[in-house]
Write a protein that holds these residues in place. Structure first.
Motif, short mmCIF file in Angstrom:
data_model
loop_
_atom_site.label_atom_id
_atom_site.label_comp_id
_atom_site.label_asym_id
_atom_site.label_seq_id
_atom_site.Cartn_x
_atom_site.Cartn_y
_atom_site.Cartn_z
N GLU A 164 0.83 -1.21 0.00
CA GLU A 164 0.00 0.00 0.00
C GLU A 164 0.87 1.27 0.00
OE1 GLU A 164 -3.30 2.24 -0.29
OE2 GLU A 164 -3.25 0.06 -0.38
N TYR A 165 1.91 1.26 0.81
CA TYR A 165 2.82 2.42 0.87
C TYR A 165 3.53 2.61 -0.47
CZ TYR A 165 6.70 5.38 2.46
OH TYR A 165 7.63 6.38 2.61
N GLU A 166 3.98 1.52 -1.05
CA GLU A 166 4.66 1.59 -2.35
C GLU A 166 3.70 2.11 -3.43
OE1 GLU A 166 7.02 -1.51 -5.17
OE2 GLU A 166 7.33 -1.67 -3.00
N LYS A 167 2.48 1.64 -3.43
CA LYS A 167 1.49 2.11 -4.40
C LYS A 167 1.23 3.60 -4.24
CE LYS A 167 -1.15 -2.13 -5.17
NZ LYS A 167 -2.45 -2.80 -4.94
N LYS A 168 1.17 4.04 -2.98
CA LYS A 168 0.93 5.46 -2.71
C LYS A 168 2.07 6.32 -3.26
CE LYS A 168 -1.21 7.61 1.25
NZ LYS A 168 -1.31 7.63 2.70
N LEU A 169 3.30 5.87 -3.08
CA LEU A 169 4.45 6.60 -3.62
C LEU A 169 4.39 6.68 -5.14
CD1 LEU A 169 7.43 5.26 -1.46
CD2 LEU A 169 6.48 7.57 -1.43
N ILE A 170 4.10 5.57 -5.78
CA ILE A 170 4.03 5.52 -7.24
C ILE A 170 2.91 6.42 -7.75
CG2 ILE A 170 3.53 4.02 -9.22
CD1 ILE A 170 5.06 1.80 -7.62
N LEU A 171 1.75 6.36 -7.10
CA LEU A 171 0.63 7.20 -7.49
C LEU A 171 0.98 8.68 -7.35
CD1 LEU A 171 -2.35 7.37 -8.36
CD2 LEU A 171 -2.94 7.34 -5.92
N PHE A 172 1.60 9.02 -6.24
CA PHE A 172 1.97 10.42 -6.02
C PHE A 172 2.97 10.89 -7.07
CE2 PHE A 172 1.24 13.73 -2.93
CZ PHE A 172 2.21 14.66 -3.29
N LEU A 173 3.95 10.06 -7.39
CA LEU A 173 4.93 10.40 -8.43
C LEU A 173 4.25 10.58 -9.78
CD1 LEU A 173 7.97 8.15 -7.53
CD2 LEU A 173 7.93 10.65 -7.63
N SER A 174 3.31 9.71 -10.09
CA SER A 174 2.64 9.82 -11.39
C SER A 174 1.87 11.13 -11.49
CB SER A 174 1.71 8.63 -11.64
OG SER A 174 0.56 8.69 -10.82
N PHE A 175 1.26 11.59 -10.41
CA PHE A 175 0.55 12.86 -10.43
C PHE A 175 1.52 14.04 -10.56
CE2 PHE A 175 -3.04 10.44 -8.79
CZ PHE A 175 -4.05 10.96 -9.58
N LEU A 176 2.69 13.92 -9.95
CA LEU A 176 3.69 14.98 -10.09
C LEU A 176 4.18 15.08 -11.53
CD1 LEU A 176 5.95 14.67 -6.94
CD2 LEU A 176 4.60 16.64 -7.61
N THR A 182 -4.64 17.01 -8.34
CA THR A 182 -5.16 16.25 -7.21
C THR A 182 -4.06 16.11 -6.16
OG1 THR A 182 -6.54 15.02 -8.74
CG2 THR A 182 -6.27 14.11 -6.51
N ALA A 183 -4.41 16.40 -4.93
CA ALA A 183 -3.42 16.31 -3.84
C ALA A 183 -3.62 15.03 -3.05
CB ALA A 183 -3.56 17.51 -2.92
N TYR A 184 -2.55 14.37 -2.76
CA TYR A 184 -2.57 13.18 -1.92
C TYR A 184 -1.62 13.41 -0.77
CZ TYR A 184 -5.05 10.72 -5.57
OH TYR A 184 -5.99 10.36 -6.46
N SER A 185 -2.01 12.93 0.36
CA SER A 185 -1.18 13.09 1.55
C SER A 185 -0.35 11.85 1.76
CB SER A 185 -2.06 13.33 2.77
OG SER A 185 -1.28 13.34 3.92
N LEU A 186 0.98 12.02 1.89
CA LEU A 186 1.85 10.88 2.18
C LEU A 186 1.85 10.68 3.64
CD1 LEU A 186 4.79 11.40 -0.31
CD2 LEU A 186 3.03 9.68 -0.38
#
Length: 186
Positions: A164-176, A182-186
């Protein structure tokens, strides 16, 4: 060996999180494995815009599945952290792990919420936390006030090393990279 490689992978994920902060303009710079005295144990140094420095030490796992003051002392982690904090009043130290850090997190939060007086701080602690605080004091010269001052500038974060943490990082990078708003909180 295998444990070292897993630890490096865990550290790398935290490093990616810091680079995301850099890309977003939230911090001024990131140094991975800064060149310092070999005893510091710092994995990541983050420079903030106001000139202060965040020092991170990442330890993926502990054989006890938790990081108590005793376990931290065994690895000389508290001693090294205190040395870093005492060398610079403009810095904070954060220990990041996948294992439990509940005792240390509780000690730090109570320190931050205290008046800074050792008497005030001790009055907030249960008997168990007082015993753990005494264990924190040992590597910091057995000085309760200095130990309290260090705890006020320390943080202990439990960051699970899961998919889940890894997916969150990848998702956040893709948005950057794609410049979505869209804002996501790490």
């Amino acid at each position: 060996g295998r444990a070292d490689k897993l630890g490096n992978l865990y550290e790398s994920k935290w490093l990616v999180k810091q680079y995301i902060r850099l890309l977003r303009g939230q911090i001024a710079g990131v140094i991975h494995e800064p060149i310092q005295d070999a005893t510091t144990g710092i994995d990541i140094e983050v420079h903030l815009h106001n000139g202060s420095i965040e020092y991170y030490q990442c330890k993926g796992f502990n054989s006890d599945k938790q990081w108590t003051p005793t376990a931290l002392n065994r690895e000389k982690i508290l001693e090294k952290a205190a040395n870093i904090l005492q060398a610079s009043n403009n810095s904070v130290y954060t220990f990041v792990t996948a294992d439990s850090v509940s005792i240390m997190r509780d000690l730090c939060e109570r320190a931050k919420n205290s008046t800074g007086s050792i008497q005030d701080y001790r009055s907030q602690l249960s008997e168990n936390l007082r015993e753990n605080f005494e264990a924190v004091c040992i590597p910091i010269g057995n000085d309760p006030q200095t130990s309290l001052d260090c705890l006020r500038r320390m943080s202990f974060i439990q960051q699970p090393d899961d998919e889940e943490y890894e997916k969150k990082l990848i998702l956040f990078l893709s948005f950057l990279v794609t410049n979505h708003q869209t804002a996501y909180s790490l």
